[in-house]
Write a protein that holds these residues in place. Structure first.
Motif, PDB file in Angstrom:
ATOM      1  N   THR A  51       0.824  -1.207   0.000  1.00  0.00           N
ATOM      2  CA  THR A  51       0.000   0.000   0.000  1.00  0.00           C
ATOM      3  C   THR A  51       0.863   1.264   0.000  1.00  0.00           C
ATOM      4  OG1 THR A  51      -1.723  -1.154   1.231  1.00  0.00           O
ATOM      5  CG2 THR A  51      -1.834   1.250   1.216  1.00  0.00           C
ATOM      6  N   PRO A  58      -5.043   5.859  -0.545  1.00  0.00           N
ATOM      7  CA  PRO A  58      -4.348   4.571  -0.526  1.00  0.00           C
ATOM      8  C   PRO A  58      -4.572   3.780  -1.817  1.00  0.00           C
ATOM      9  CG  PRO A  58      -6.341   4.475   0.815  1.00  0.00           C
ATOM     10  CD  PRO A  58      -6.193   5.903   0.373  1.00  0.00           C
ATOM     11  N   HIS A  59      -3.508   3.249  -2.347  1.00  0.00           N
ATOM     12  CA  HIS A  59      -3.568   2.403  -3.539  1.00  0.00           C
ATOM     13  C   HIS A  59      -2.645   1.205  -3.322  1.00  0.00           C
ATOM     14  CE1 HIS A  59      -5.371   5.915  -5.419  1.00  0.00           C
ATOM     15  NE2 HIS A  59      -5.617   5.210  -6.521  1.00  0.00           N
ATOM     16  N   LEU A  60      -2.924   0.145  -4.050  1.00  0.00           N
ATOM     17  CA  LEU A  60      -2.054  -1.025  -4.008  1.00  0.00           C
ATOM     18  C   LEU A  60      -1.063  -0.910  -5.148  1.00  0.00           C
ATOM     19  CD1 LEU A  60      -4.893  -3.548  -3.257  1.00  0.00           C
ATOM     20  CD2 LEU A  60      -3.184  -2.708  -1.665  1.00  0.00           C
ATOM     21  N   GLU A 129     -11.944  -0.940   9.909  1.00  0.00           N
ATOM     22  CA  GLU A 129     -12.347  -0.801   8.507  1.00  0.00           C
ATOM     23  C   GLU A 129     -11.162  -0.325   7.651  1.00  0.00           C
ATOM     24  OE1 GLU A 129     -15.176  -1.444   6.880  1.00  0.00           O
ATOM     25  OE2 GLU A 129     -14.324  -0.617   5.029  1.00  0.00           O
ATOM     26  N   ALA A 130     -10.388   0.613   8.195  1.00  0.00           N
ATOM     27  CA  ALA A 130      -9.290   1.194   7.409  1.00  0.00           C
ATOM     28  C   ALA A 130      -8.189   0.188   7.117  1.00  0.00           C
ATOM     29  CB  ALA A 130      -8.707   2.400   8.149  1.00  0.00           C
ATOM     30  N   ALA A 132      -8.668  -3.067   6.929  1.00  0.00           N
ATOM     31  CA  ALA A 132      -9.281  -4.335   6.524  1.00  0.00           C
ATOM     32  C   ALA A 132      -8.600  -4.946   5.310  1.00  0.00           C
ATOM     33  CB  ALA A 132     -10.768  -4.121   6.231  1.00  0.00           C
ATOM     34  N   GLY A 133      -7.947  -4.132   4.501  1.00  0.00           N
ATOM     35  CA  GLY A 133      -7.272  -4.679   3.319  1.00  0.00           C
ATOM     36  C   GLY A 133      -5.832  -5.082   3.573  1.00  0.00           C
TER      37      GLY A 133
ATOM     38  N   ARG B  90     -19.082  -0.521   0.041  1.00  0.00           N
ATOM     39  CA  ARG B  90     -18.221  -0.794   1.193  1.00  0.00           C
ATOM     40  C   ARG B  90     -17.916  -2.286   1.309  1.00  0.00           C
ATOM     41  NH1 ARG B  90     -21.087   1.851   4.671  1.00  0.00           N
ATOM     42  NH2 ARG B  90     -20.172   3.864   4.204  1.00  0.00           N
ATOM     43  N   GLY B  94     -10.893  -3.602   0.718  1.00  0.00           N
ATOM     44  CA  GLY B  94     -10.564  -2.595   1.723  1.00  0.00           C
ATOM     45  C   GLY B  94     -10.479  -1.230   1.056  1.00  0.00           C
ATOM     46  N   PRO B  95     -10.101  -0.193   1.832  1.00  0.00           N
ATOM     47  CA  PRO B  95     -10.072   1.166   1.267  1.00  0.00           C
ATOM     48  C   PRO B  95      -9.196   1.307   0.019  1.00  0.00           C
ATOM     49  CG  PRO B  95      -9.895   1.255   3.649  1.00  0.00           C
ATOM     50  CD  PRO B  95      -9.810  -0.192   3.282  1.00  0.00           C
ATOM     51  N   ALA B  96      -8.051   0.648  -0.030  1.00  0.00           N
ATOM     52  CA  ALA B  96      -7.171   0.799  -1.195  1.00  0.00           C
ATOM     53  C   ALA B  96      -7.825   0.192  -2.437  1.00  0.00           C
ATOM     54  CB  ALA B  96      -5.819   0.148  -0.926  1.00  0.00           C
ATOM     55  N   ILE B  97      -8.431  -0.971  -2.272  1.00  0.00           N
ATOM     56  CA  ILE B  97      -9.129  -1.593  -3.415  1.00  0.00           C
ATOM     57  C   ILE B  97     -10.270  -0.693  -3.870  1.00  0.00           C
ATOM     58  CG2 ILE B  97     -10.738  -3.469  -3.993  1.00  0.00           C
ATOM     59  CD1 ILE B  97      -7.979  -4.483  -4.260  1.00  0.00           C
ATOM     60  N   ARG B  98     -10.973  -0.088  -2.916  1.00  0.00           N
ATOM     61  CA  ARG B  98     -12.128   0.740  -3.293  1.00  0.00           C
ATOM     62  C   ARG B  98     -11.709   2.016  -4.021  1.00  0.00           C
ATOM     63  NH1 ARG B  98     -14.163  -1.268   1.776  1.00  0.00           N
ATOM     64  NH2 ARG B  98     -13.676   0.638   2.919  1.00  0.00           N
ATOM     65  N   GLN B  99     -10.472   2.472  -3.801  1.00  0.00           N
ATOM     66  CA  GLN B  99      -9.971   3.607  -4.577  1.00  0.00           C
ATOM     67  C   GLN B  99      -9.726   3.222  -6.024  1.00  0.00           C
ATOM     68  OE1 GLN B  99      -9.498   6.781  -3.932  1.00  0.00           O
ATOM     69  NE2 GLN B  99     -10.049   6.694  -1.776  1.00  0.00           N
ATOM     70  N   PRO B 180     -14.057  -7.218   8.368  1.00  0.00           N
ATOM     71  CA  PRO B 180     -15.138  -6.762   7.509  1.00  0.00           C
ATOM     72  C   PRO B 180     -14.878  -6.959   6.023  1.00  0.00           C
ATOM     73  CG  PRO B 180     -13.760  -4.899   8.124  1.00  0.00           C
ATOM     74  CD  PRO B 180     -13.149  -6.134   8.749  1.00  0.00           C
ATOM     75  N   LYS B 181     -13.826  -7.661   5.618  1.00  0.00           N
ATOM     76  CA  LYS B 181     -13.432  -7.587   4.215  1.00  0.00           C
ATOM     77  C   LYS B 181     -13.411  -8.910   3.469  1.00  0.00           C
ATOM     78  CE  LYS B 181      -9.836  -7.906   1.911  1.00  0.00           C
ATOM     79  NZ  LYS B 181      -8.519  -7.956   1.309  1.00  0.00           N
TER      80      LYS B 181
END
Lengths: 160, 274
Positions: A51, A58-60, A129-130, A132-133, B90, B94-99, B180-181
């Motif tokens: 990340t 945030p991006h992968l 949540e933040a 979670a990835g 949602r 996660g947030p990065a994937i959603r971007q 949650p993911k």
């Protein structure tokens, strides 16, 4: 196939390199620019260790085409500290023993930074949540969550 | 041979390039295509980037919603007019994937991914597809998904659908083992408009219960014209598995999916927690 030039800001400095057309940002950072903060984990977007922030979001980096970063601002964990002064998140991770093997830490820090930039006073649920990835196989997440909440508390205390 | 990258500045140009060369793949958000590049499944061909601003546009202020295919899940979450779709967006990564993940890309996500497409199916969306340099044509999403299973495609430029008159008429639930993911064991979307406290034009869709998102037609029939009460929920549960073809994968077995689908459907319709 000819290499393509790409220029972007990396942690506040202008950087330029040549990439193969299909190169992802992670490969470009690690092999082309000797920026080893983001790690190569799964290459599928599942683990979050690569990340980075691109223009503050945030991006992968493993799933981001390098040439698509032309003119953008890429931030990695290496740019978090202000010289010898660690970022409050980095300090909180140390104080809360939020790293074991440390492999997930760069991605966790960037995910946490993106959260705190957007929401300086997150709840525990916001933190969960933040991140979670981002997968951590060592800590069970609790020290990481505690560290991010602690960093948020410190920031709000400093701002008060 | 190796990978090449091309940039199209308009949707017509992108559609033309895609139509002319079978080895060209559109790079929308990258979450599907770059994975194939990284894993060596796509080494020889062209990655096409599309920079047309219209590709990422969202128009949701009126009764009819249009989502550009390049709009991301994060953009949906940032749009107040799309609050009824926030739980769906949602549920994607996660947030990065959603971007990064886009509406258009989600239509091509292989099961058990593609939760947003499930919601679009329950909303009776139209998929705008441009197959060459002409204008885009509207295809019913169910037809589009069936064509996807058979291998058909073109440039997806946008999706359109009528906004639910009452946000409470639209329901969505993703069932996963990791919160949650986690990846879907299954997902369920239902659009249940009311007329005089009876359901009219019920639409219920499943994800991860077939090779593509599918309509639950037995459930829709069971609910049509009925009030949403214990009897209709029971009838819907009895018809829950009609038309399903779940797979066994790393997330769940086909048997498990069949066993738990009626339970989760019942909870969704009854408005219960998990």
């Amino acid at each position: 196939m000819a290499k393509s030039p790409v220029q972007f800001r990396l942690n506040g400095s202008d950087r330029a390199t040549f990439v193969d057309p299909g190169d992802n940002l992670l490969t470009t950072l690690r092999r082309g620019l000797n920026e080893f903060g983001p790690k190569y984990g799964c290459g599928q977007g599942a683990c979050g260790v690569c990340t980075v922030l691109i223009d503050g979001e945030p991006h992968l980096s493993c799933l981001t085409l390098a040439v698509a970063c032309e003119g953008r601002h890429v931030e990695t964990v290496s740019g978090m500290a202000d010289g010898p002064n660690l970022h409050p998140l980095q300090t909180a991770f140390m104080d809360n023993f939020a790293a074991q093997c440390g492999f997930c830490t760069p991605g966790m820090l960037m995910a946490a930074r993106a959260l705190l930039e957007r929401n300086p006073n997150p709840t525990r649920e916001d933190v969960i949540e933040a991140i979670a990835g981002n997968i951590c196989r060592c800590t069970g997440y609790e020290p990481i969550i505690a560290a991010i909440l602690a960093a948020a508390g410190n920031r709000s205390q400093r701002q008060a | 041979m190796a990978l090449d990258v091309r940039v199209a500045t308009s949707m017509a140009e992108a559609a033309g390039i895609l139509a002319a060369d079978q080895r060209t793949r559109l790079l929308s958000g990258g979450t599907l295509v770059m994975r194939d590049v990284n894993e060596g499944r796509f080494l020889d061909g062209t990655l096409l980037r599309l920079t047309d601003p219209a590709y990422r546009q969202i128009n949701a202020s009126g009764a009819r919603v249009e989502l550009g295919a390049g709009a991301t899940m994060a953009m949906v979450l940032a749009n107040r007019d799309l609050a009824f779709l926030h739980p769906v967006a949602r549920a994607v990564g996660g947030p990065a994937i959603r971007q990064m993940a886009t509406i258009g890309g989600n239509l091509f996500a292989e099961t058990p991914y593609g939760d947003f497409a499930v919601a679009l199916l329950a909303l009776d969306a139209q998929v705008m597809v441009q197959s060459g340099y002409g204008s885009a044509r509207a295809i019913a999403i169910e037809e589009f998904l069936n064509a996807r299973e058979r291998g058909g495609a073109g440039l997806v430029t946008a999706v359109q659908f009528a906004k639910p008159q009452n946000a409470a008429d639209f329901r969505f639930r993703k069932i996963s083992r990791v919160k949650p993911k986690g990846i879907s064991v299954m997902s369920i979307a239902a659009h249940l408009p009311n007329s005089g406290s009876r359901i009219t034009q019920a639409r219920v869709a499943y994800g991860a219960m077939a090779p593509t998102p599918v309509r639950a037609r037995g459930v829709e029939r069971a609910l049509e014209g009925k009030p949403l009460d214990a009897a209709s929920v029971q009838a819907a549960k009895a018809a829950a598995l009609e038309g399903t073809r779940p797979a066994t994968d790393a997330i769940a077995t086909e048997w498990y999916r069949r066993e738990v689908m009626p339970v989760h459907l019942g909870r969704l319709l009854a408005g219960e927690g998990r």
